[in-house]
Design an enzyme around this catalytic site. Structure first.
Site, mmCIF file in Angstrom:
data_model
loop_
_atom_site.group_PDB
_atom_site.id
_atom_site.type_symbol
_atom_site.label_atom_id
_atom_site.label_comp_id
_atom_site.label_asym_id
_atom_site.label_seq_id
_atom_site.Cartn_x
_atom_site.Cartn_y
_atom_site.Cartn_z
ATOM 1 C CB CYS A 17 -0.912 -0.045 1.227
ATOM 2 S SG CYS A 17 -1.802 1.473 1.576
ATOM 3 C CB CYS A 38 0.319 1.692 4.115
ATOM 4 S SG CYS A 38 -1.400 1.184 4.067
#
Length: 145
Positions: free
Chosen positions: A68, A71
């Site tokens: 991600c 993230c």
């Protein structure tokens, strides 16, 4: 299941019970001061439950995954919040790929996703990238609720 934290002086790993993650202690090897946890702690379900059940301060949970992009951009903000609130909050990271059961328990459908818990209950939960100042505001607010 204690958390292993390195001594800043000698780098020896010290086993810290979950209930003492916000305390200042002494290194078991060199006896130097061992500060409160000031970095995010990677957890599995068992360690998650132990920390959330044992600490008396708010807990920030960062639900994330290695693939991600947002993230990865959030990681430095999460680290900064952990450093700035060391001793007053605990920051844990849940890899949603490795621990989908924890993500499901909190209804995580998009990452990054942040949850603030106080005494085991959700005080705040929000998906999306946010700055460390917002994370710190959530934790400070939870400490006073």
């Amino acid at each position: 299941m204690p958390v292993i934290l390195p001594c800043p002086a000698c780098r020896t790993g010290n086993r810290i019970p979950a209930a003492h993650l916000t305390d200042v202690g002494r290194c078991g090897s060199c006896k130097a001061p061992l500060p409160a946890a000031a970095a995010p702690i990677d957890v599995d379900a068992a360690l998650f439950d132990e920390i959330v059940g044992a600490v008396k301060v708010p807990v920030l949970v960062d639900f994330w995954a290695a693939w991600c992009g947002p993230c990865r951009r959030a990681a430095p903000e999460v680290e900064k919040a952990a450093q700035n609130l060391a001793g007053r909050a605990v920051v844990i990271k849940v890899d949603t790929e490795a621990h989908p059961d924890l993500a499901a328990r909190f209804g995580v459908q998009g990452i990054p996703n942040f949850a603030v818990l106080r005494e085991g209950r959700i005080v705040h939960q929000q998906p999306g990238l946010v700055p460390h100042t917002t994370l710190e505001e959530w934790l400070t607010s939870a400490a006073h609720s």
